[in-house]
Motif scaffolding. Structure first.
Motif, mmCIF file in Angstrom:
data_model
loop_
_atom_site.group_PDB
_atom_site.id
_atom_site.type_symbol
_atom_site.label_atom_id
_atom_site.label_comp_id
_atom_site.label_asym_id
_atom_site.label_seq_id
_atom_site.Cartn_x
_atom_site.Cartn_y
_atom_site.Cartn_z
ATOM 1 N N UNK A 140 30.152 28.539 57.306
ATOM 2 C CA UNK A 140 31.326 29.151 56.688
ATOM 3 C C UNK A 140 31.835 28.284 55.541
ATOM 4 N N UNK A 141 31.182 27.157 55.313
ATOM 5 C CA UNK A 141 31.496 26.329 54.159
ATOM 6 C C UNK A 141 32.626 25.351 54.383
ATOM 7 N N UNK A 142 33.268 25.017 53.278
ATOM 8 C CA UNK A 142 34.364 24.043 53.272
ATOM 9 C C UNK A 142 35.653 24.733 52.857
ATOM 10 N N UNK A 143 36.780 24.104 53.134
ATOM 11 C CA UNK A 143 38.047 24.702 52.732
ATOM 12 C C UNK A 143 38.123 24.913 51.215
ATOM 13 N N UNK A 144 38.719 26.041 50.813
ATOM 14 C CA UNK A 144 38.945 26.272 49.388
ATOM 15 C C UNK A 144 40.032 25.299 48.930
ATOM 16 N N UNK A 145 40.248 25.187 47.620
ATOM 17 C CA UNK A 145 41.241 24.247 47.107
ATOM 18 C C UNK A 145 42.623 24.544 47.690
ATOM 19 N N UNK A 146 43.375 23.488 47.885
ATOM 20 C CA UNK A 146 44.732 23.552 48.453
ATOM 21 C C UNK A 146 44.765 24.099 49.877
ATOM 22 N N UNK A 147 43.649 23.945 50.597
ATOM 23 C CA UNK A 147 43.542 24.375 51.990
ATOM 24 C C UNK A 147 42.974 23.231 52.813
ATOM 25 N N UNK A 148 43.420 23.143 54.042
ATOM 26 C CA UNK A 148 42.875 22.154 54.977
ATOM 27 C C UNK A 148 42.366 22.899 56.209
ATOM 28 N N UNK A 149 41.311 22.385 56.805
ATOM 29 C CA UNK A 149 40.761 22.973 58.024
ATOM 30 C C UNK A 149 40.606 21.874 59.067
ATOM 31 N N UNK A 150 41.043 22.162 60.282
ATOM 32 C CA UNK A 150 40.981 21.206 61.375
ATOM 33 C C UNK A 150 40.332 21.872 62.591
ATOM 34 N N UNK A 151 39.572 21.110 63.338
ATOM 35 C CA UNK A 151 39.085 21.568 64.631
ATOM 36 C C UNK A 151 39.911 20.826 65.668
ATOM 37 N N UNK A 152 40.645 21.616 66.471
ATOM 38 C CA UNK A 152 41.566 21.034 67.450
ATOM 39 C C UNK A 152 41.138 21.366 68.871
ATOM 40 N N UNK A 153 41.519 20.482 69.786
ATOM 41 C CA UNK A 153 41.267 20.705 71.214
ATOM 42 C C UNK A 153 42.280 21.709 71.751
ATOM 43 N N UNK A 154 42.126 22.099 73.017
ATOM 44 C CA UNK A 154 43.073 23.027 73.644
ATOM 45 C C UNK A 154 44.483 22.463 73.650
ATOM 46 N N UNK A 155 44.602 21.130 73.685
ATOM 47 C CA UNK A 155 45.932 20.508 73.699
ATOM 48 C C UNK A 155 46.489 20.287 72.291
ATOM 49 N N UNK A 156 45.706 20.649 71.266
ATOM 50 C CA UNK A 156 46.184 20.510 69.894
ATOM 51 C C UNK A 156 45.826 19.201 69.225
ATOM 52 N N UNK A 157 44.961 18.407 69.844
ATOM 53 C CA UNK A 157 44.540 17.135 69.247
ATOM 54 C C UNK A 157 43.358 17.368 68.314
ATOM 55 N N UNK A 158 43.317 16.598 67.224
ATOM 56 C CA UNK A 158 42.184 16.702 66.303
ATOM 57 C C UNK A 158 40.939 16.163 66.986
ATOM 58 N N UNK A 159 39.832 16.873 66.789
ATOM 59 C CA UNK A 159 38.566 16.479 67.398
ATOM 60 C C UNK A 159 37.667 15.823 66.359
ATOM 61 N N UNK A 160 36.790 14.911 66.798
ATOM 62 C CA UNK A 160 35.864 14.276 65.862
ATOM 63 C C UNK A 160 34.751 15.231 65.426
ATOM 64 N N UNK A 161 34.067 14.867 64.369
ATOM 65 C CA UNK A 161 32.966 15.642 63.829
ATOM 66 C C UNK A 161 31.955 15.973 64.918
ATOM 67 N N UNK A 162 31.550 17.239 64.980
ATOM 68 C CA UNK A 162 30.541 17.672 65.934
ATOM 69 C C UNK A 162 31.085 18.205 67.243
ATOM 70 N N UNK A 163 32.364 17.995 67.510
ATOM 71 C CA UNK A 163 32.950 18.496 68.753
ATOM 72 C C UNK A 163 33.311 19.976 68.609
ATOM 73 N N UNK A 164 33.337 20.674 69.725
ATOM 74 C CA UNK A 164 33.674 22.094 69.741
ATOM 75 C C UNK A 164 35.149 22.259 70.069
ATOM 76 N N UNK A 165 35.820 23.072 69.276
ATOM 77 C CA UNK A 165 37.234 23.342 69.491
ATOM 78 C C UNK A 165 37.615 24.597 68.735
ATOM 79 N N UNK A 166 38.889 24.723 68.426
ATOM 80 C CA UNK A 166 39.371 25.885 67.686
ATOM 81 C C UNK A 166 39.712 25.479 66.263
ATOM 82 N N UNK A 167 39.352 26.353 65.314
ATOM 83 C CA UNK A 167 39.589 26.083 63.902
ATOM 84 C C UNK A 167 41.021 26.476 63.535
ATOM 85 N N UNK A 168 41.730 25.540 62.927
ATOM 86 C CA UNK A 168 43.076 25.782 62.411
ATOM 87 C C UNK A 168 43.038 25.533 60.915
ATOM 88 N N UNK A 169 43.792 26.332 60.165
ATOM 89 C CA UNK A 169 43.852 26.147 58.719
ATOM 90 C C UNK A 169 45.287 25.917 58.288
#
Length: 193
Positions: A140-169
Motif C-alpha cells: 500500500x506504499x508510504x504515507x502521502x505528504x503531510x500524513x503519518x502512518x503508525x502500526x499500533x498494538x491493541x493497547x495503542x502502543x507503537x509497534x516495531x517494524x515487522x510486527x502485526x497490529x492495526x494501522x492508524x493514520x
C-alpha cells in the motif's frame, strides 16, 4: 483537508496525467474528491461519466482513471481502457499483482498507483506507483505528504517494524471527527502517539 490532498497530488502527478481526469465516482464516495477537486483546482479538466463502466460504451479522451480494482478488472476483460490513459489510480479494495501487470502489459498505461485511505483521512493516506510488472501482493506504499502512518498494538502502543497490529493514520488530511457524533468521534479519533 482537501487542500492537503490537492497539494500532494500536484507534487506527485504530472501535468500530462492530470490533464483529463475521468470523473466517474458518486459524490457520496471519497474517490470523487480526487477526481473533481484535484484537476479543477489545478486548471485541468474532468471528463464526467455515470460510472467507470461507462467506458464499456465509449472511450473518451482521458489521461487518468481513478477507480476501484473490480471496475478496472471488468474494463481490462473487455479491452475498454482508452488508449489515452497513462495513469490508473486504484483504491477502495485490495489490489492484485495480476491487475497491475495486466494494465502495464495490455494498455497504454505507464503507471499504476495503489492508494489506501479511510474516508476520515480525505481520500488517500498512502501511495505507491508501479511502472514495471510486480510479483506478490502489492504494497500500500508510504504515507502521502503531510500524513503519518503508525502500526499500533491493541493497547495503542507503537509497534516495531515487522510486527502485526492495526494501522492508524494522522496528519493534515484527517477530519476533526464525525458531525454531531461525539461518541463515535471519541471512539475512532485517537490522540497521536
Amino acid at each position: 483537508n482537501t487542500v492537503a490532498l490537492i497539494s500532494w497530488a500536484e507534487a506527485t502527478f504530472s501535468a500530462e496525467a492530470l490533464t483529463r481526469v475521468l470523473a466517474s465516482t458518486s459524490l457520496n464516495f471519497d474517490l470523487s474528491v480526487f477526481e473533481l477537486f484535484v484537476p479543477l483546482s489545478l486548471g485541468y479538466s474532468c471528463i464526467v461519466v455515470d460510472d467507470a463502466l461507462a467506458l464499456l460504451r465509449s472511450k473518451p479522451n482521458v489521461s487518468l482513471i481513478n477507480t476501484v480494482p473490480s471496475a478496472i478488472k471488468v474494463l481490462l476483460e473487455q479491452q475498454a481502457v482508452p488508449d489515452t490513459v497513462s495513469v490508473v489510480n486504484l483504491a477502495g479494495e485490495a489490489l492484485s499483482a495480476t491487475v497491475v501487470n495486466q494494465l502495464l502489459a495490455t494498455t497504454h498505461c505507464r503507471k499504476v498507483c495503489n492508494l489506501y485511505g479511510p474516508s476520515e483521512d480525505t481520500t488517500y493516506s498512502t501511495y505507491i506507483a508501479f511502472e514495471k510488472p510486480i510479483v506478490g501482493v502489492p504494497s500500500i506504499g508510504r504515507p502521502i505528504s503531510n500524513t503519518r502512518a503508525y502500526v499500533l498494538s491493541e493497547s495503542g502502543s507503537m509497534l516495531p517494524l515487522g510486527e502485526i497490529g492495526e494501522l492508524y493514520v494522522g496528519g493534515a488530511g484527517v477530519a476533526r471527527g464525525y458531525l454531531q457524533r461525539p461518541e463515535l468521534t471519541a471512539e475512532k479519533f485517537v490522540r497521536d502517539p
